[in-house]
Design an enzyme around this catalytic site. Structure first.
Site, PDB file in Angstrom:
ATOM      1  N   VAL A 103      84.457  50.539  32.024  1.00 39.79           N
ATOM      2  CA  VAL A 103      84.766  51.901  32.442  1.00 39.79           C
ATOM      3  C   VAL A 103      83.473  52.545  32.911  1.00 39.79           C
ATOM      4  CG1 VAL A 103      85.645  54.149  31.746  1.00 39.79           C
ATOM      5  CG2 VAL A 103      86.656  52.069  30.792  1.00 39.79           C
ATOM      6  N   CYS A 104      83.513  53.160  34.080  1.00 41.38           N
ATOM      7  CA  CYS A 104      82.365  53.898  34.599  1.00 41.38           C
ATOM      8  C   CYS A 104      81.138  52.982  34.683  1.00 41.38           C
ATOM      9  CB  CYS A 104      82.116  55.117  33.706  1.00 41.38           C
ATOM     10  SG  CYS A 104      80.972  56.351  34.384  1.00 41.38           S
TER      11      CYS A 104
END
Length: 317
Positions: A103-104
């Site tokens: 994520v990210c």
């Protein structure tokens, strides 16, 4: 599923995953998800926001097989990517997992572990150039909210973690449960992975150029009007050539392309949130016919309007 956290991880990156899966369990996921957070040494970590999160698993002692391994992002991603211990255990656990995701800026850790080599991946748009420069073997695409390349997935960051989690739930348990989770979390629209990170209506032009801003505001408020370049230029009091140059300089695209993208995105919102016939959506968004809308929609989202509505409309299922 196991989410890996570290000091200065973004708490929302973690919570979107864990809360989404917990909701799936409450709504009847079978078999239910066993969800835990792993941290270096199993110790509590201080998240980017300053809050403290206690890990359930010790990263060094965690063993597979695992269903899904997810690495969170956050300001601490560079330190995590430089930590041979974290990177080594991520690499080890990835080999014992059915699915691997980030994520990210967690993509930095996956890249450091060699798990993105030769793959297409995304990260938060603000850090995409940094990732591409540091890891030239990775094809970084900063546009989509998430990308799935084989068993490895990468999400753009923050709330896109929820979109990727919903995609996992749909893959595991079907679209009905995924939509039920989205409704329970008051996320009425499960966004497709190829939706752009930055909306046409939130990606503002350079604040120093008032003319571009005024034209963009006019476009957003008059999507069903005459928005051809000559008309826009005349309304702005400049030549068409000058307006085109300004748009390219400040928005990266000519006025005609910007208008088409804005209309297509507005149509996507109407398709997902209303029951208006496709022809009515086309008219409201300035497309002459439903066929013109279909062509623009396929070009931007890779799917026709009717299929998009069936998959992502609030009344779907």
């Amino acid at each position: 599923m196991v989410v890996i956290g570290y000091d200065e991880a973004e708490l929302l990156d973690i919570a979107c995953v864990t809360t989404g899966l917990a909701a799936a369990n409450r709504l009847g996921a079978a078999p239910a998800y066993a969800v835990g957070v792993a941290t270096p040494g199993g110790r509590a970590i201080t998240c980017e926001s300053g809050l403290t999160l206690q890990g359930r698993h010790c990263l060094e002692r965690l063993k597979g097989p695992l269903d899904t391994l997810i690495v969170s992002g956050g300001y601490g991603h560079l330190a995590a990517g430089d930590d041979a211990r974290i990177v080594g255990h991520v690499r080890r656990l990835a080999g014992e997992s059915r699915r691997v995701a980030s994520v990210c800026t967690g993509a930095t850790v996956l890249a450091a572990a060699g798990l993105l080599d030769g793959k297409r991946a995304t990260t938060h748009w603000r850090y995409a150039d940094q990732l591409a420069s540091a890891y030239p073997g990775v094809t970084v695409d900063p546009a989509p909210i998430y990308i799935r390349d084989g068993r490895v997935s990468t999400a753009a960051g923050v709330t896109s973690a929820l979109d990727l989690t919903l995609a996992f739930i749909e893959e595991d348990h079907g679209a009905e449960l995924a939509r039920a989770v989205a409704r329970a979390l008051v996320t009425y629209l499960q966004r497709p992975g190829n939706q752009a990170q930055m909306s046409m209506f939130t990606a503002t032009p350079a604040p120093t150029n008032g003319l571009v801003r005024r034209v963009v505001d006019h476009i957003a408020c008059h999507l069903d009007g005459d928005l051809t370049a000559p008309v826009l230029a005349a309304d702005a009091g400049v030549s068409e050539r000058h307006l085109t140059r300004l748009f390219i300089d400040h928005l990266g695209k000519a006025p005609g392309r910007f208008v088409r993208d804005a209309r297509t995105e507005a149509a996507a919102h109407l398709l997902a949130s209303t029951s208006l016939p496709v022809a009515s959506v086309a008219a409201r968004c300035g497309f002459g016919t439903a066929e013109t809308l279909r062509q623009a929609f396929v070009g931007r989202y890779g799917t026709p309007p009717s299929r998009y509505r069936a998959a992502h409309g609030t009344s779907a299922g």
